[in-house]
Design an enzyme around this catalytic site. Structure first.
Site, mmCIF file in Angstrom:
data_model
loop_
_atom_site.group_PDB
_atom_site.id
_atom_site.type_symbol
_atom_site.label_atom_id
_atom_site.label_comp_id
_atom_site.label_asym_id
_atom_site.label_seq_id
_atom_site.Cartn_x
_atom_site.Cartn_y
_atom_site.Cartn_z
ATOM 1 C CG HIS A 1 -2.005 -1.053 1.137
ATOM 2 N ND1 HIS A 1 -2.973 -1.071 0.163
ATOM 3 C CD2 HIS A 1 -2.238 -2.135 1.910
ATOM 4 C CE1 HIS A 1 -3.751 -2.127 0.340
ATOM 5 N NE2 HIS A 1 -3.335 -2.798 1.389
ATOM 6 C CD GLU B 1 -4.734 -9.241 3.889
ATOM 7 O OE1 GLU B 1 -4.830 -8.257 4.625
ATOM 8 O OE2 GLU B 1 -3.950 -9.275 2.928
ATOM 9 C CG ASP C 1 -7.486 -6.120 3.102
ATOM 10 O OD1 ASP C 1 -8.254 -5.378 2.459
ATOM 11 O OD2 ASP C 1 -6.251 -6.020 3.057
HETATM 12 C C1 3PY Z 1 -5.214 -5.552 7.103
HETATM 13 O O1 3PY Z 1 -5.686 -5.281 8.219
HETATM 14 O O2 3PY Z 1 -5.902 -5.801 6.097
HETATM 15 C C2 3PY Z 1 -3.784 -5.604 6.945
HETATM 16 O O3 3PY Z 1 -3.320 -6.021 5.924
HETATM 17 C C3 3PY Z 1 -2.917 -5.148 8.068
HETATM 18 O O4 3PY Z 1 -1.657 -5.657 7.986
HETATM 19 MG MG MG Z 2 -4.619 -6.198 4.357
#
Ligand code: 3PY
Ligand code: MG
Length: 249
Positions: free
Chosen positions: A45, A147, A173
């Site tokens: 990101h 995630e 995510d």
């Molecule tokens: C998320 O929370 O999606 C992340 O990738 C944090 O590292």
């Molecule tokens: Mg993430």
């Protein structure tokens, strides 16, 4: 490798890091002297290039192990990140056992995997070639991010894949994939995270998680998560700046 994160993970004690998104070697030096146990360098990101990231690794030196989160589960990103001499790789958005196996394969030299052999900073520009290639498969930490709700559905088969060193939860995510974007404390998200922890425990796999504050991650540390990332460099700096302004008005 002196700065191996895998060895530290095996000790089972919490390792507290933060996310690096700014291409500033000076800031990296400041974060290293602040006492973090590891640094999570985010190429998913941030606007950082591989060259920026190499400068960050040079600044961190042997003080603090650095892990690069590649933007996507991709051979080119993984090999370029490993060749600049990082302790480990975080691969985002792993959804299935097949994707997990593919990521591991790209992180490991043959015969275990299919990582291409080159000469760069990781190999001491050639000077430490043999030492590096002999130890890289065991010393390089492979961290897969869980995630997405699809990963939760497939977690039993994901934990079976050999070569994974840690499963790292991305609560933001994950919450987005469950229709609850940003509600990281929602009980349904908590239940999904607990399922990952249970399956990882049964496979003897260390777990990690990201949170915005020490308070948010505390229950996870207490539950046995050991690879902990708290906050992001930009927000740490922004919050400190705002406090100065507020206190001086
Ligand atoms: C998320 O929370 O999606 C992340 O990738 C944090 O590292
Ligand atoms: Mg993430």
């Amino acid at each position: 490798m002196k700065y191996s994160l895998s060895n530290k993970l095996l000790q089972g004690l919490p390792l507290v890091g933060t996310m690096v998104t700014l291409p500033s070697p000076e800031l990296t030096e400041i974060l290293c002297s602040a006492g973090f146990d590891w640094l999570f360098i985010d190429l998913e990101h941030s606007a950082m290039s591989i060259k920026d990231t190499q400068a960050i690794l040079q600044a961190a030196g042997q003080q603090v192990p650095c892990v690069i989160r590649v933007p996507v589960n991709d051979e080119t990103w993984i090999k370029k990140s490993l060749d600049i001499g990082v302790s480990g790789i975080i691969v985002p958005q792993i959804m299935s056992a097949e994707e997990a196996a593919q990521a591991v394969q790209w992180c490991k030299y043959p015969p275990v995997g299919s990582r291409s052999v080159g000469i760069a900073r990781a190999q001491g520009y050639g000077a430490h070639f043999k030492t590096y290639i002999d130890s890289a498969n065991t010393e390089t930490t492979v961290i897969l991010q869980i995630e997405h709700i699809n990963a939760i559905h497939n977690i039993e088969s994901i934990v079976e894949i050999p070569g994974i060193d840690c499963l790292f939860i991305g609560p933001y995510d994950l919450s987005a994939s469950m229709g609850k974007m940003g509600h990281v404390n929602d009980p349904e998200i908590g239940a999904a995270i607990a399922k990952v922890k249970k399956c990882a425990d049964s496979a003897n796999l260390p777990t990690g998680i990201f949170g915005m504050t020490p308070e948010v991650v505390r229950p996870y540390i207490d539950a046995g998560f050991i690879l902990i990332a708290i906050n992001v460099d930009t927000m740490i700096f922004g919050d400190a700046a705002k406090k100065i302004v507020a206190a001086s008005r």
